[in-house]
Design an enzyme around this catalytic site. Structure first.
Site, mmCIF file in Angstrom:
data_model
loop_
_atom_site.group_PDB
_atom_site.id
_atom_site.type_symbol
_atom_site.label_atom_id
_atom_site.label_comp_id
_atom_site.label_asym_id
_atom_site.label_seq_id
_atom_site.Cartn_x
_atom_site.Cartn_y
_atom_site.Cartn_z
ATOM 1 N N CYS A 7 -50.802 34.057 -42.603
ATOM 2 C CA CYS A 7 -50.968 35.504 -42.439
ATOM 3 C C CYS A 7 -52.403 35.884 -42.098
ATOM 4 C CB CYS A 7 -50.524 36.235 -43.697
ATOM 5 S SG CYS A 7 -48.741 36.183 -43.927
ATOM 6 N N ASP A 39 -44.595 50.101 -44.573
ATOM 7 C CA ASP A 39 -43.842 49.312 -45.545
ATOM 8 C C ASP A 39 -43.590 47.899 -45.048
ATOM 9 O OD1 ASP A 39 -42.743 50.300 -48.208
ATOM 10 O OD2 ASP A 39 -42.755 52.129 -47.008
ATOM 11 N N ASP A 80 -40.410 39.989 -47.424
ATOM 12 C CA ASP A 80 -40.445 41.425 -47.127
ATOM 13 C C ASP A 80 -39.144 42.128 -47.524
ATOM 14 O OD1 ASP A 80 -43.072 41.822 -46.221
ATOM 15 O OD2 ASP A 80 -42.584 41.102 -44.217
HETATM 16 CO CO CO Z 1 -44.954 42.421 -46.589
HETATM 17 CO CO CO Z 2 -44.350 41.202 -43.120
#
Ligand code: CO
Ligand code: CO
Ligand code: CO
Length: 339
Positions: A7, A39, A80
């Site tokens: 990430c 979000d 997520d």
């Molecule tokens: Co996330």
């Molecule tokens: Co994500």
């Protein structure tokens, strides 16, 4: 073969926000969560009892073992859906692979790692798309189910809540330390173990206690994601950095001068909305902005439930889970970072 894996390869949050401002937001009453609140996933209502949670994540390798990379990328993508209170159901593979530069066995191992992690989560991979590209990148587009009234969002933080984090921080710093040869084997293995760990158990605890505000900590770092939550909920979030659990020698590796570039990008993004304690320890400050790959859940828990939530998280094996901050009414800044 990568400069920034996982990430930490995300586009800077500041640049991303500037571009997103130019996009026309679709209007539809069935869009329950769109991208205004930043979000973890979009949510679309199908009927009064069912909404779809849709998300995608993919990134360059975080480790040299292709099977482990596949596992980590899949755990990160599925996270997520968990962070939104959803049950992940189906997924598609997204793969970029340099077929002329790397053996096809590596390609197969990445997909196998992804498939095994998906099946651990009860997710069925039913398709995908591959292009020839260097360096490799892999992830999933995941669809899950959620009840339209039980969505957990960035906008669900309430003044008075405590902030709980379920995994220790430090994956970005340790992986960068590994490239420089200053991170130990034990820390690297622990970072990999944490990145492979599904956020499923943490999500089950959130559902049990009807938690309404949460996100997962990934590329924008603890502070970046906390800021997105504070803005969406119109509250001020305080992070008490000494309470934040860390992987092994994360703190010491910074002493040796190793701070990944993503941490500075994240700091730059949050700076205008943040008040830093005058005596804030520099290493703890940079840890707050360290880009995490497949990080833990960051949840807003009503004070009267914190003891029970923590003991359930610990009992479920998330032994690093801790209260790391608090939420109050909006003050002049959205985010406060203390020692
Ligand atoms: Co996330
Ligand atoms: Co994500
Ligand atoms: Co296609």
């Amino acid at each position: 073969m990568v400069e920034s894996g996982g990430c930490s390869a995300k586009i800077s949050p500041k640049q991303l926000e500037e571009v997103l401002k130019l996009l026309h937001l679709p209007e539809d009453p069935d869009i329950l969560v769109g991208f205004e609140t930043h979000d973890d996933a979009g949510v679309y209502k199908v009927n009064d009892d069912l909404a779809l949670v849709v998300t995608t994540d993919f990134f360059p390798p975080v480790c040299s073992d292709p099977y482990e990379f596949g596992q980590i990328a899949a755990a990160n993508s599925i996270s997520d859906v968990y962070a939104m209170g959803g049950k992940p159901v189906i997924a598609l593979n997204i793969m970029m692979f340099p077929a002329s530069k790397l053996p096809m066995e590596a390609f197969a191992e990445i997909l196998k790692g992804g498939a095994d992690k998906a099946s651990e989560a009860g997710v069925k991979i039913i398709g995908g798309h591959t292009i020839d590209d260097y360096p490799p990148k892999y992830g999933l587009a995941v669809t899950g189910y959620v009840h339209p009234k039980k969505i957990i969002t960035n906008s669900g933080a309430r003044a008075g809540d405590a902030l709980i984090l379920t995994k220790p921080l430090g994956t970005g710093i340790i992986l960068a330390g590994q490239r420089l040869g200053i991170a130990g084997e034990k820390d690297i293995n622990e970072a990999k173990r944490q990145m492979k760990l599904l956020n499923r158990t943490g999500a089950e605890v959130m559902k049990k206690f009807s938690i309404r505000g949460a996100t997962d900590v990934t590329g924008f770092g603890l502070a970046g994601h906390a800021l997105k939550m504070a803005r969406a909920s119109k509250v001020t979030i305080t992070l008490d950095m000494k309470k934040v659990p860390l992987i092994g020698s994360t703190y010491k590796i910074i002493d040796e001068g190793c701070i990944p570039g993503a941490a500075f990008r994240n700091l730059d993004f949050a700076d205008p909305d943040t008040r830093f304690a005058e005596d804030l320890d520099y290493n703890l400050k940079m840890i707050a902005f360290d880009a995490q790959t497949s990080g833990g859940l960051l949840m807003c828990v009503p004070q009267n439930l914190t003891e029970s939530v923590l003991s359930d998280l610990h009992a479920a094996g998330l032994t690093s889970s801790a209260v790391i901050g608090s939420i109050q009414k909006k003050t002049d800044k959205y985010l406060i970072i203390n020692n």
